[in-house]
Design a protein around this motif. Structure first.
Motif, PDB file in Angstrom:
ATOM      1  N   LEU A  18       0.831  -1.204   0.000  1.00  0.00           N
ATOM      2  CA  LEU A  18       0.000   0.000   0.000  1.00  0.00           C
ATOM      3  C   LEU A  18       0.868   1.258   0.000  1.00  0.00           C
ATOM      4  O   LEU A  18       0.707   2.150  -0.846  1.00  0.00           O
ATOM      5  N   ALA A  19       1.814   1.296   0.936  1.00  0.00           N
ATOM      6  CA  ALA A  19       2.667   2.481   1.046  1.00  0.00           C
ATOM      7  C   ALA A  19       3.412   2.715  -0.263  1.00  0.00           C
ATOM      8  O   ALA A  19       3.450   3.832  -0.783  1.00  0.00           O
ATOM      9  N   HIS A  20       3.955   1.635  -0.806  1.00  0.00           N
ATOM     10  CA  HIS A  20       4.707   1.771  -2.049  1.00  0.00           C
ATOM     11  C   HIS A  20       3.804   2.311  -3.158  1.00  0.00           C
ATOM     12  O   HIS A  20       4.189   3.210  -3.910  1.00  0.00           O
ATOM     13  N   GLY A  21       2.606   1.749  -3.234  1.00  0.00           N
ATOM     14  CA  GLY A  21       1.667   2.183  -4.275  1.00  0.00           C
ATOM     15  C   GLY A  21       1.382   3.674  -4.160  1.00  0.00           C
ATOM     16  O   GLY A  21       1.427   4.413  -5.157  1.00  0.00           O
ATOM     17  N   ILE A  22       1.098   4.126  -2.938  1.00  0.00           N
ATOM     18  CA  ILE A  22       0.790   5.544  -2.748  1.00  0.00           C
ATOM     19  C   ILE A  22       1.989   6.410  -3.118  1.00  0.00           C
ATOM     20  O   ILE A  22       1.856   7.429  -3.806  1.00  0.00           O
ATOM     21  N   ASP A  23       3.183   5.955  -2.712  1.00  0.00           N
ATOM     22  CA  ASP A  23       4.385   6.720  -3.042  1.00  0.00           C
ATOM     23  C   ASP A  23       4.555   6.859  -4.543  1.00  0.00           C
ATOM     24  O   ASP A  23       4.842   7.947  -5.058  1.00  0.00           O
ATOM     25  N   VAL A  24       4.373   5.738  -5.234  1.00  0.00           N
ATOM     26  CA  VAL A  24       4.521   5.768  -6.689  1.00  0.00           C
ATOM     27  C   VAL A  24       3.520   6.742  -7.310  1.00  0.00           C
ATOM     28  O   VAL A  24       3.868   7.573  -8.150  1.00  0.00           O
ATOM     29  N   ALA A  25       2.276   6.639  -6.833  1.00  0.00           N
ATOM     30  CA  ALA A  25       1.244   7.512  -7.384  1.00  0.00           C
ATOM     31  C   ALA A  25       1.591   8.976  -7.119  1.00  0.00           C
ATOM     32  O   ALA A  25       1.496   9.831  -8.016  1.00  0.00           O
ATOM     33  N   LEU A  26       1.999   9.279  -5.897  1.00  0.00           N
ATOM     34  CA  LEU A  26       2.327  10.662  -5.561  1.00  0.00           C
ATOM     35  C   LEU A  26       3.521  11.164  -6.374  1.00  0.00           C
ATOM     36  O   LEU A  26       3.531  12.302  -6.851  1.00  0.00           O
ATOM     37  N   ASP A  27       4.534  10.272  -6.537  1.00  0.00           N
ATOM     38  CA  ASP A  27       5.693  10.648  -7.354  1.00  0.00           C
ATOM     39  C   ASP A  27       5.261  11.021  -8.756  1.00  0.00           C
ATOM     40  O   ASP A  27       5.697  12.028  -9.317  1.00  0.00           O
ATOM     41  N   TRP A  28       4.395  10.155  -9.290  1.00  0.00           N
ATOM     42  CA  TRP A  28       3.935  10.394 -10.655  1.00  0.00           C
ATOM     43  C   TRP A  28       3.210  11.748 -10.727  1.00  0.00           C
ATOM     44  O   TRP A  28       3.440  12.560 -11.612  1.00  0.00           O
ATOM     45  N   LEU A  29       2.312  11.978  -9.749  1.00  0.00           N
ATOM     46  CA  LEU A  29       1.572  13.235  -9.721  1.00  0.00           C
ATOM     47  C   LEU A  29       2.527  14.421  -9.583  1.00  0.00           C
ATOM     48  O   LEU A  29       2.410  15.423 -10.297  1.00  0.00           O
ATOM     49  N   THR A  30       3.508  14.287  -8.683  1.00  0.00           N
ATOM     50  CA  THR A  30       4.460  15.376  -8.483  1.00  0.00           C
ATOM     51  C   THR A  30       5.190  15.672  -9.781  1.00  0.00           C
ATOM     52  O   THR A  30       5.347  16.822 -10.186  1.00  0.00           O
ATOM     53  N   HIS A  31       5.637  14.575 -10.415  1.00  0.00           N
ATOM     54  CA  HIS A  31       6.418  14.742 -11.628  1.00  0.00           C
ATOM     55  C   HIS A  31       5.622  15.440 -12.723  1.00  0.00           C
ATOM     56  O   HIS A  31       6.121  16.311 -13.413  1.00  0.00           O
TER      57      HIS A  31
END
Ligand SMILES: Nc1ncnc2c1ncn2[C@@H]1O[C@H](COP(=O)(O)OP(=O)(O)OP(=O)(O)O)[C@@H](O)[C@H]1O
Ligand SMILES: [Mg+2]
Lengths: 283, 404
Positions: free
Chosen positions: A10-23
């Motif tokens: 879960l944590a990894h998924g959220i991080d990936v999603a947030l990274d993508w959004l940030t990028h």
């Protein structure tokens, strides 16, 4: 022991999603960040430009007008005390953040609340989201705010908006749905369009409830703005944060009491708005 | 042309109204239909309302009165059937046209007033005009006129919460009248008022109706109220019309046991009119008759007095046997100078008022038309007989329904 079941990422998924959004969206959030921070700075500068005694008189006069003599006197004394404690600037900073966050929260919350009241499907989507927003511990919002908006006041106000909007949405929807059926029927019987019904009957009738929601939003915003000192929002929360780090209980309590005074002033004044309307007295 | 014409109107509540319709057509009962999750509001209701008529819809709770009246402005969407207003089928109107109809032609008065508490009395009264988009001055002027009509001038800037129930309902009435509609729909408009205020409002409503001449559809479950205000009464049961007629028709010829039970406790003297106890004046006197002639006419019919009329039967007055015999002794030639002034009533005068007059007037009471022409007479004996007869029938009916 069941070590063989792998952890759900879960944590990894959220991080990936947030990274993508940030990028992909940082250009937007950065621009927004600049705009909001410019507004915040301007308001703080403007309020600090006014001599404190004059501002105190103005705010106390407003309190007197809106909520009566006792609140007016309390406001004057409370603010004078804050000034005397040399906490004027952090108070103004905190107040500005609360003001901005509340304005944004109301701008988002009011239409959403209306939509949720008038449309079942919207309500079915919005309400669970609100539950989620409200039960999540407040400072978790701070973490993702930083990559989008950087450290400081803007992140603080974004997290604050997320945390404090739900009561406005909820109580706006509630206020509109609570309008007695026979009044809706009367509005219909005289040929009101949906818009006329909303602006002439539903919203005016819902004013006291909506104001109660906005009052709650302000209180939540204040509590969040204080917590947001952890990400450099400054203000009274910043003073507390500093006192914690330096282990200065006296200074910590000074700032804490200042927050309480500010909260009481905001609460008493905004609580009265809308309460005196005919709708409220008719219930 | 009728102002309102309702044609085979049916309203089924529930998620599958078509199913309810089908079952209705198969002759299933309301209870059967209810088991499927649909509810029959009204079924196959037809009637007409004339321009300027005061029509009362009556029936027990759940008989479909509200459903019917709410169909007339489509607050309830009819499931089947037609409603013609001035010949136009309003069940076919699109939303815009429907809003227009509600804004200008039909207004409603509500049982619990349904005033807007956040608006002043005058702003409440002006609500319909505001929805129409009239400018503020015009709105205020017309709303004030309406308030004056219901006797509330001077209260314009109060709030509804500051008014008594009776006054609040006047505001409700003013709000409906302000848009100058052709048709007023009143759903138990006076039911929430206490009895004295209610009587006043009924009375004022009738006077108001004299002036504004609206077509009114008025719901009540109170028979006395219906008889007081209604030109005609529609009686409903289980969503269907049981009987339509004038108050007298319904009381004198109840269509079935349901109607009989409804009417058995009525105070007949309020319902019956002079017309119903009218007797032919078998003999009359003329001003140039001699006293002897008059006495002989009285003796023939066993009257103690006679009405005196002109040749065209317009009323002059009365003469009593006493006066006539004294005139014979005095040698008077014509009775003209001996005629006594006499009260008179119109055929529509209620029996209650007739009884009041007969308490002070011992002789024949003339019933006259608008040209003062004598149509007949009412006697004390005639009134008593009529009341006794009506009580008899309702008593025996009550016994019958008890036995059943
Ligand atoms: N919205 C609705 N949904 C389902 N059923 C309804 C609805 N409104 C009315 N009904 C049903 O329709 C029937 C007629 O109701 P209606 O309200 O017209 O009666 P009424 O004669 O006005 O009664 P009352 O004197 O109590 O006001 C009742 O059986 C009622 O249960
Ligand atoms: Mg009803």
């Amino acid at each position: 022991m069941i070590p063989s079941v792998p952890k759900f990422p879960l944590a990894h998924g959220i991080d990936v999603a947030l990274d993508w959004l940030t990028h992909n969206f940082s250009w937007l959030t950065q621009a927004l960040s600049h705009a909001i921070s410019a507004v915040i700075d301007a308001i703080v500068a403007g309020l600090l430009f006014v001599p404190p005694w004059l501002l105190i008189i103005i705010v106390a006069a407003v309190g007197w007008r809106v909520a009566g003599r006792r609140v007016g006197i309390f406001t004057a004394l409370g603010l004078l005390f804050l000034w005397n404690l040399r906490l004027w600037q952090p108070t103004v900073e905190t107040f500005t953040l609360v003001l901005i966050s509340t304005l944004i929260a109301v701008a988002i919350g009011l239409p959403l609340g209306i939509a949720a009241a008038l449309n079942k499907r919207t309500s079915r989507i919005v309400m669970p989201v609100l539950d989620f927003m409200q039960t999540m511990p407040a400072f978790v919002y701070l973490i993702p705010a930083i990559p989008f908006f950087g450290l400081g006041a803007v992140s603080a106000s974004v997290a604050t908006v997320i945390f404090s909007t739900p009561p406005t949405i909820r109580l706006t929807a509630l206020g509109i749905r609570q309008v007695p059926g026979d009044l809706i029927e009367a509005a219909d019987a005289f040929g009101s369009s949906r818009k006329q019904k909303l602006f002439k009957v539903q919203l005016p009738m819902a004013v006291p409830t909506i104001m109660a929601g906005i009052n709650q939003t302000i209180m939540l915003a204040l509590s969040m703005v204080v917590i947001a000192a952890m990400i450099g929002a400054g203000g009274l929360g910043g003073e507390v944060w500093e006192a914690i780090q330096r282990l200065e209980p006296g200074k910590g309590f000074e700032s804490g009491i200042a927050i309480v005074i500010l909260a009481m002033i905001l609460d008493r004044i905004t609580q009265r708005i809308g309460r005196d309307s005919k709708v409220a007295s008719a219930h | 042309m009728a102002k309102i014409k309702v044609e085979k109107l049916t309203k089924i509540f529930g998620p599958h109204p078509e199913q309810g319709l089908r079952m209705l057509d198969e002759g299933k009962s309301n209870a059967d239909i209810r088991e499927t999750g649909q509810a029959v509001g009204i079924a196959d209701v037809s009637f007409e309302v004339e321009e300027g008529e005061f029509l009362v819809v009556m029936g027990l709770s759940g008989s479909g009165k509200s459903t019917l009246i709410r169909c007339l402005n489509r607050l309830n969407e009819p499931t089947r059937g037609h409603i013609f207003i001035d010949g136009d089928d309003i069940t076919r109107l699109d939303r815009q046209a429907l809003l227009k109809l509600r804004q200008t032609k039909i207004s409603m008065v509500f049982q619990h007033f349904a005033l807007f508490p956040h608006r002043t009395v005058v702003d409440n009264a002006a609500y319909g005009l505001e929805v129409q988009g009239l400018d503020a001055d015009e709105r205020r002027r017309r709303a004030n006129e309406a308030l004056e009509l219901v006797g509330l001038d001077g209260w314009a800037d109060s709030y509804p919460g500051q008014l008594s129930g009776g006054m609040q309902q006047r505001v409700g009435l003013a709000r409906a009248l302000a848009v100058e509609p052709d048709i007023l729909l009143m759903d138990e408009a006076f039911s929430a008022l206490d009895p004295l205020i209610r009587r006043d409002m009924q009375h004022e409503m009738m006077q108001l109706q004299q002036r504004v001449k609206k077509t009114i559809v008025f719901i009540t479950h109170d028979l006395d109220e219906a008889l007081q205000v209604g030109d005609r009464i529609v009686l409903m049961k289980d969503g269907r019309v049981v009987q339509i007629g004038t108050p007298e028709e319904i009381l004198n010829n109840p269509a079935n046991a349901y109607v009989e039970r409804f009417v058995e406790n009525v105070d007949m003297s309020r319902v019956l009119t002079a017309q119903s106890v009218l007797q032919r004046a078998r003999v009359v006197a003329f001003p140039n008759d001699g006293p002897r002639t008059v006495l002989r006419k009285m003796a023939d019919e066993n009257y103690a007095s006679l009405l005196v009329v002109n040749r065209d039967y317009t009323l002059v007055g009365s003469i009593s046997a006493e006066v006539a015999s004294k005139a014979v002794k005095d040698g008077v030639e014509h009775i003209e100078s001996l005629v006594e002034e006499t009260p008179s009533v119109t055929p529509s005068e209620s029996l209650m008022n007739v009884i009041g007059i007969l308490a002070d007037w011992r002789w024949l009471l003339p019933v006259v038309d608008e040209n003062n022409k004598v149509l007949g007479v009412v006697t004390r004996a005639g009134v008593l007989t009529a009341l006794a007869e009506n009580n008899d029938t309702s008593d025996s009916e009550a016994e019958r329904s008890d036995a059943a």
